[in-house]
Design a protein around this motif. Structure first.
Motif, PDB file in Angstrom:
ATOM      1  N   UNK A   1      11.675  -2.910  -7.336  1.00 28.61           N
ATOM      2  CA  UNK A   1      12.036  -4.091  -8.127  1.00 28.61           C
ATOM      3  C   UNK A   1      12.193  -5.315  -7.222  1.00 28.61           C
ATOM      4  N   UNK A   2      12.309  -5.069  -5.930  1.00 26.12           N
ATOM      5  CA  UNK A   2      12.384  -6.159  -4.938  1.00 26.12           C
ATOM      6  C   UNK A   2      10.970  -6.349  -4.400  1.00 26.12           C
ATOM      7  N   UNK A   3      10.299  -7.459  -4.748  1.00 24.56           N
ATOM      8  CA  UNK A   3       8.883  -7.640  -4.390  1.00 24.56           C
ATOM      9  C   UNK A   3       8.580  -7.483  -2.899  1.00 24.56           C
ATOM     10  N   UNK A   4       9.485  -7.885  -2.037  1.00 28.10           N
ATOM     11  CA  UNK A   4       9.238  -7.769  -0.596  1.00 28.10           C
ATOM     12  C   UNK A   4       9.053  -6.320  -0.175  1.00 28.10           C
ATOM     13  N   UNK A   5       9.784  -5.397  -0.801  1.00 28.57           N
ATOM     14  CA  UNK A   5       9.646  -3.983  -0.467  1.00 28.57           C
ATOM     15  C   UNK A   5       8.245  -3.472  -0.773  1.00 28.57           C
ATOM     16  N   UNK A   6       7.734  -3.810  -1.944  1.00 30.28           N
ATOM     17  CA  UNK A   6       6.385  -3.380  -2.322  1.00 30.28           C
ATOM     18  C   UNK A   6       5.353  -3.954  -1.358  1.00 30.28           C
ATOM     19  N   UNK A   7       5.550  -5.195  -0.956  1.00 31.06           N
ATOM     20  CA  UNK A   7       4.610  -5.838  -0.026  1.00 31.06           C
ATOM     21  C   UNK A   7       4.593  -5.106   1.320  1.00 31.06           C
ATOM     22  N   UNK A   8       5.753  -4.734   1.796  1.00 36.28           N
ATOM     23  CA  UNK A   8       5.849  -4.022   3.078  1.00 36.28           C
ATOM     24  C   UNK A   8       5.110  -2.688   2.999  1.00 36.28           C
ATOM     25  N   UNK A   9       5.361  -1.925   1.939  1.00 37.57           N
ATOM     26  CA  UNK A   9       4.723  -0.611   1.806  1.00 37.57           C
ATOM     27  C   UNK A   9       3.212  -0.755   1.713  1.00 37.57           C
ATOM     28  N   UNK A  10       2.743  -1.727   0.970  1.00 33.22           N
ATOM     29  CA  UNK A  10       1.298  -1.936   0.855  1.00 33.22           C
ATOM     30  C   UNK A  10       0.678  -2.242   2.215  1.00 33.22           C
ATOM     31  N   UNK A  11       1.360  -3.044   3.014  1.00 28.94           N
ATOM     32  CA  UNK A  11       0.843  -3.365   4.341  1.00 28.94           C
ATOM     33  C   UNK A  11       0.822  -2.123   5.231  1.00 28.94           C
TER      34      UNK A  11
END
Length: 176
Positions: free
Chosen positions: A108-118
């Motif tokens: 739900x925290x967009x930064x977390x999803x971005x980190x995992x995708x990277x």
């Protein structure tokens, strides 16, 4: 009385000779003792197979996170990893009862999803060390323009390699 003594002495002599490996006419052949430990019916995994399995779990876990398939991602967690995730979320005021609910909250925290995708796109495994039923993956990934190391710990649970927490790296709630 002599016949009883003679019979006992003869029986003792037969037993002594049989124990020494000298067969006596009319005595049954000694039977081999059962093995002290059970014979393994499947060969132990090879180091190369373990390394491959550990790498596969690492990559499949991040692929599941990237796809937001939290049920699949959670299936790679050892029980203590899920417990640690839920306890950590609880201390942050997030009430999640399952791993999947916990991952949903983390994402739900967009930064977390971005980190995992990277991490999922560019993680490079530097080394895998397997010691019995425990493994450590050292890896490198570029996140937000910065390259940094990560460590992932795994352990064999019922024959399967699972993420066991205790690692470091830019992965929210993964035990890495």
């Amino acid at each position: 009385m002599k016949t009883i003594r003679t019979a006992v002495a003869a029986a003792a002599l037969v037993a002594a000779l049989a124990g020494c490996g000298s067969p006596v006419a009319g005595t049954p052949a000694p039977q081999p003792a059962p093995p002290a430990t059970p014979v393994r019916t499947t060969p132990p995994p090879s180091p190369a197979a373990d390394r491959q399995a550990v790498e596969t779990v690492f990559r499949d876990y991040y692929r599941a996170l990237q796809d937001r398939d939290f049920a699949k991602a959670c299936s790679y967690n050892a029980p203590e990893t899920t417990s640690r995730l839920l306890a950590d979320l609880h201390t942050r005021g997030v009430d999640a009862g399952t791993c999947e609910e916990g991952m949903t909250a983390v994402y739900a925290i967009p930064e977390n999803a971005k980190i995992v995708e990277q991490v999922a796109k560019n993680a490079t495994i530097d080394s895998v060390r397997v010691t019995g039923d425990e493994a450590v993956i050292k890896w490198t990934s570029k996140v937000n323009g910065k390259t940094g190391p990560g460590t992932t710990h795994l352990r064999r649970v019922d024959g399967r390699w699972m993420l066991s927490g205790g690692g470091t790296g830019p992965s929210p709630g993964s035990g890495t």
